[in-house]
Design a protein around this motif. Structure first.
Motif, PDB file in Angstrom:
ATOM      1  N   GLY A   1      29.080 -26.679  16.565  1.00  0.00           N
ATOM      2  CA  GLY A   1      29.061 -25.227  16.652  1.00  0.00           C
ATOM      3  C   GLY A   1      30.161 -24.565  15.844  1.00  0.00           C
ATOM      4  N   LEU A   2      31.315 -25.206  15.749  1.00  0.00           N
ATOM      5  CA  LEU A   2      32.415 -24.646  14.951  1.00  0.00           C
ATOM      6  C   LEU A   2      32.071 -24.645  13.463  1.00  0.00           C
ATOM      7  N   VAL A   3      31.412 -25.697  13.003  1.00  0.00           N
ATOM      8  CA  VAL A   3      30.981 -25.751  11.601  1.00  0.00           C
ATOM      9  C   VAL A   3      29.961 -24.634  11.321  1.00  0.00           C
ATOM     10  N   ILE A   4      29.023 -24.467  12.235  1.00  0.00           N
ATOM     11  CA  ILE A   4      28.032 -23.398  12.100  1.00  0.00           C
ATOM     12  C   ILE A   4      28.716 -22.032  12.060  1.00  0.00           C
ATOM     13  N   SER A   5      29.746 -21.855  12.871  1.00  0.00           N
ATOM     14  CA  SER A   5      30.472 -20.580  12.920  1.00  0.00           C
ATOM     15  C   SER A   5      31.111 -20.251  11.579  1.00  0.00           C
ATOM     16  N   ILE A   6      31.646 -21.262  10.904  1.00  0.00           N
ATOM     17  CA  ILE A   6      32.237 -21.052   9.571  1.00  0.00           C
ATOM     18  C   ILE A   6      31.171 -20.601   8.577  1.00  0.00           C
ATOM     19  N   LEU A   7      30.010 -21.262   8.610  1.00  0.00           N
ATOM     20  CA  LEU A   7      28.917 -20.906   7.706  1.00  0.00           C
ATOM     21  C   LEU A   7      28.425 -19.477   7.962  1.00  0.00           C
ATOM     22  N   MET A   8      28.329 -19.102   9.223  1.00  0.00           N
ATOM     23  CA  MET A   8      27.861 -17.752   9.546  1.00  0.00           C
ATOM     24  C   MET A   8      28.894 -16.694   9.187  1.00  0.00           C
ATOM     25  N   ALA A   9      30.180 -17.050   9.271  1.00  0.00           N
ATOM     26  CA  ALA A   9      31.230 -16.120   8.823  1.00  0.00           C
ATOM     27  C   ALA A   9      31.110 -15.868   7.327  1.00  0.00           C
ATOM     28  N   LEU A  10      30.813 -16.904   6.562  1.00  0.00           N
ATOM     29  CA  LEU A  10      30.605 -16.756   5.116  1.00  0.00           C
ATOM     30  C   LEU A  10      29.381 -15.888   4.837  1.00  0.00           C
ATOM     31  N   ALA A  11      28.320 -16.081   5.619  1.00  0.00           N
ATOM     32  CA  ALA A  11      27.110 -15.266   5.444  1.00  0.00           C
ATOM     33  C   ALA A  11      27.411 -13.790   5.688  1.00  0.00           C
ATOM     34  N   ALA A  12      28.177 -13.493   6.740  1.00  0.00           N
ATOM     35  CA  ALA A  12      28.548 -12.111   7.050  1.00  0.00           C
ATOM     36  C   ALA A  12      29.426 -11.518   5.960  1.00  0.00           C
ATOM     37  N   LEU A  13      30.339 -12.317   5.408  1.00  0.00           N
ATOM     38  CA  LEU A  13      31.222 -11.840   4.345  1.00  0.00           C
ATOM     39  C   LEU A  13      30.433 -11.503   3.084  1.00  0.00           C
ATOM     40  N   PHE A  14      29.515 -12.356   2.709  1.00  0.00           N
ATOM     41  CA  PHE A  14      28.754 -12.142   1.477  1.00  0.00           C
ATOM     42  C   PHE A  14      27.863 -10.906   1.562  1.00  0.00           C
TER      43      PHE A  14
ATOM     44  N   ASN B   1      23.066   0.389  10.501  1.00  0.00           N
ATOM     45  CA  ASN B   1      22.745   0.187   9.090  1.00  0.00           C
ATOM     46  C   ASN B   1      22.557  -1.297   8.785  1.00  0.00           C
ATOM     47  N   ALA B   2      21.963  -1.577   7.637  1.00  0.00           N
ATOM     48  CA  ALA B   2      21.491  -2.938   7.337  1.00  0.00           C
ATOM     49  C   ALA B   2      22.630  -3.954   7.261  1.00  0.00           C
ATOM     50  N   LYS B   3      23.687  -3.624   6.517  1.00  0.00           N
ATOM     51  CA  LYS B   3      24.758  -4.603   6.298  1.00  0.00           C
ATOM     52  C   LYS B   3      25.540  -4.902   7.575  1.00  0.00           C
ATOM     53  N   LYS B   4      25.848  -3.861   8.351  1.00  0.00           N
ATOM     54  CA  LYS B   4      26.568  -4.091   9.609  1.00  0.00           C
ATOM     55  C   LYS B   4      25.720  -4.883  10.594  1.00  0.00           C
ATOM     56  N   THR B   5      24.434  -4.534  10.671  1.00  0.00           N
ATOM     57  CA  THR B   5      23.539  -5.262  11.565  1.00  0.00           C
ATOM     58  C   THR B   5      23.486  -6.735  11.193  1.00  0.00           C
ATOM     59  N   TYR B   6      23.376  -7.015   9.900  1.00  0.00           N
ATOM     60  CA  TYR B   6      23.335  -8.397   9.414  1.00  0.00           C
ATOM     61  C   TYR B   6      24.607  -9.143   9.825  1.00  0.00           C
ATOM     62  N   SER B   7      25.743  -8.506   9.666  1.00  0.00           N
ATOM     63  CA  SER B   7      27.017  -9.131  10.043  1.00  0.00           C
ATOM     64  C   SER B   7      27.086  -9.399  11.539  1.00  0.00           C
ATOM     65  N   TYR B   8      26.637  -8.427  12.333  1.00  0.00           N
ATOM     66  CA  TYR B   8      26.684  -8.581  13.786  1.00  0.00           C
ATOM     67  C   TYR B   8      25.799  -9.735  14.253  1.00  0.00           C
ATOM     68  N   VAL B   9      24.607  -9.853  13.674  1.00  0.00           N
ATOM     69  CA  VAL B   9      23.720 -10.921  14.135  1.00  0.00           C
ATOM     70  C   VAL B   9      24.204 -12.294  13.657  1.00  0.00           C
ATOM     71  N   CYS B  10      24.947 -12.336  12.547  1.00  0.00           N
ATOM     72  CA  CYS B  10      25.566 -13.597  12.134  1.00  0.00           C
ATOM     73  C   CYS B  10      26.598 -14.044  13.169  1.00  0.00           C
ATOM     74  N   ILE B  11      27.374 -13.084  13.671  1.00  0.00           N
ATOM     75  CA  ILE B  11      28.353 -13.384  14.723  1.00  0.00           C
ATOM     76  C   ILE B  11      27.638 -13.848  15.992  1.00  0.00           C
ATOM     77  N   LEU B  12      26.532 -13.170  16.321  1.00  0.00           N
ATOM     78  CA  LEU B  12      25.743 -13.539  17.500  1.00  0.00           C
ATOM     79  C   LEU B  12      25.198 -14.960  17.376  1.00  0.00           C
ATOM     80  N   PHE B  13      24.726 -15.303  16.188  1.00  0.00           N
ATOM     81  CA  PHE B  13      24.217 -16.656  15.908  1.00  0.00           C
ATOM     82  C   PHE B  13      25.319 -17.684  16.169  1.00  0.00           C
ATOM     83  N   ALA B  14      26.516 -17.427  15.650  1.00  0.00           N
ATOM     84  CA  ALA B  14      27.639 -18.360  15.815  1.00  0.00           C
ATOM     85  C   ALA B  14      28.007 -18.526  17.287  1.00  0.00           C
ATOM     86  N   LEU B  15      28.097 -17.412  18.021  1.00  0.00           N
ATOM     87  CA  LEU B  15      28.464 -17.473  19.441  1.00  0.00           C
ATOM     88  C   LEU B  15      27.416 -18.230  20.257  1.00  0.00           C
ATOM     89  N   ALA B  16      26.130 -18.014  19.934  1.00  0.00           N
ATOM     90  CA  ALA B  16      25.069 -18.702  20.662  1.00  0.00           C
ATOM     91  C   ALA B  16      25.100 -20.207  20.395  1.00  0.00           C
TER      92      ALA B  16
END
Length: 383
Positions: free
Chosen positions: A161-174, A69-84
């Motif tokens: 990368g840690l700063v980016i990870s925080i931003l992507m966590a916020l994106a997934a939360l929103f 589904n759309a929201k879970k997929t969005y959250s997963y790819v935000c996590i993927l972005f942070a890890l990459a």
């Protein structure tokens, strides 16, 4: 409507976090590579790896969204972005950085498909164009903010990368706070051929390719171009801010102009002006003004082309057309930086703007040919 009314600004806020992260990386990665004495052609290939990821992400987006589904997929790819992004800190070498940029490209493409599809599905004929204008403005504002904040980001790759990870966590939360749901699509629903052979939409699709070629090269190679001129990282960020901010400011007036005088005429005018701006940059004549003009024209080509192509299809085909446009835009973005980087490596930095002139003149020729043909048809029909 109540859920939609607050879901849209929350969606845009989430997009803002993603765009800020992407903007900082798009400038910082070429600069890191320059500082580590990578040749220009390798910088171009690393940039193209990101766009290859965009291509793969666009193709697989339907399947992933249907599965999670759309929201879970969005959250997963935000996590993927942070890890990459964190993966970039493991080793600064050509192959690993090309791989991590490829993964980031996949994540970004799926994010854009979700955001644009949510807007296109929930919007009406009267509101869709306005929502897309707000979406593009938010995207470019995030890009400008990313450039402005870059000087406050840590220079170390790991801490960056840690700063980016925080931003992507916020994106997934929103995104989890929204109420968007996309209809599940059949496995064979992503049929590009009817969209690609639609004659009425061809200029819109070509415009998306042209925008991808030039903007992809700007993100991949312009920071390196400025660095080779002797500018420090802060000055490079300032030039990028000026370029992208010009595109932000131009969005609404250019959209009004397109509605009033026609998208065909507007794109033709924009490409001619972009050619003039590139000539000014090559000869170093009023570079600030030339940069403003280039940003105001190039960054408005994609939304105008997107609106033009979407006018040519039925409402039920708009989402597929949107994905088709993103796909051809990505193809332009991944091919052009690699080729232009090779040319720059052999012939010099100024060939970045010479390449932009060649691309723009080709589009001008196509648009003029189409305009003449339309007038001949109208003239013949009057008898």
């Amino acid at each position: 409507m109540g859920a939609r009314s607050y879901s849209f600004p929350i969606l845009l806020t989430s997009l803002l976090f993603v765009t800020i992260s992407l903007s900082t990386l798009n400038t910082q990665v070429p600069l890191w590579l320059v500082h580590n004495e990578f040749p220009v052609w390798q910088i171009g290939v690393v940039g193209s790896s990101y766009f290859i990821g965009n291509l793969v992400g666009t193709i697989m987006a339907n399947w992933v969204i249907g599965k999670f589904n759309a929201k879970k997929t969005y959250s997963y790819v935000c996590i993927l972005f942070a890890l990459a992004t964190l993966g970039l800190s493991l080793a600064i070498d050509f192959y690993s950085w090309s791989f991590w940029r490829f993964i980031i490209g996949i994540a970004c493409a799926i994010t854009w498909v979700i955001v644009e599809s949510c807007i296109l599905v929930t919007g009406t004929v009267k509101t869709r164009s306005k929502m897309l204008a707000v979406y593009m403005t938010t995207y470019y504002l995030g890009t400008v903010l990313g450039q402005a904040l870059l000087r406050y980001f840590p220079a170390n790759v790991l801490y960056f990368g840690l700063v980016i990870s925080i931003l992507m966590a916020l994106a997934a939360l929103f995104i989890l706070l929204t109420h968007y749901k996309l209809p599940k699509k059949k496995k064979n629903s992503f049929n590009l051929m009817p969209m690609l052979i639609n004659k009425q939409a061809r200029f819109g699709l070509v415009g998306c390719v042209i925008a991808g070629m030039i903007i992809g090269s700007i993100y991949s190679l312009l920071p390196a171009y400025y660095s080779h001129l002797g500018y420090d990282d802060s000055q490079v960020a300032n030039w990028m801010i000026l370029l992208i901010a010009s595109g932000v400011i131009a969005q609404f007036p250019v959209g009004w102009f397109a509605d009033k005088y026609g998208k065909h005429i507007l794109l033709l005018l924009e490409m001619v002006i972009a050619v003039i701006a590139c000539f000014m940059l090559i000869i170093d004549f009023l570079p600030i003004l030339a940069t403003i003009i280039l940003g105001a024209t190039i960054y408005t080509v994609y939304p105008i082309s997107m609106a033009w192509a979407c006018e040519c299809v039925r409402k039920q085909d708009i989402v597929v057309m949107n994905q088709t446009m993103l796909l051809v835009n990505t193809l332009g973005s991944l091919i052009a930086p690699a080729i232009i980087a090779l040319v720059m490596d052999k012939l010099g930095n100024s060939y970045l703007f010479i390449s932009f002139i060649i691309i723009s003149v080709y589009f001008v020729w196509l648009l003029l040919k189409g305009l003449i043909k339309n007038r001949e048809h109208r003239y013949a029909g009057s008898f």
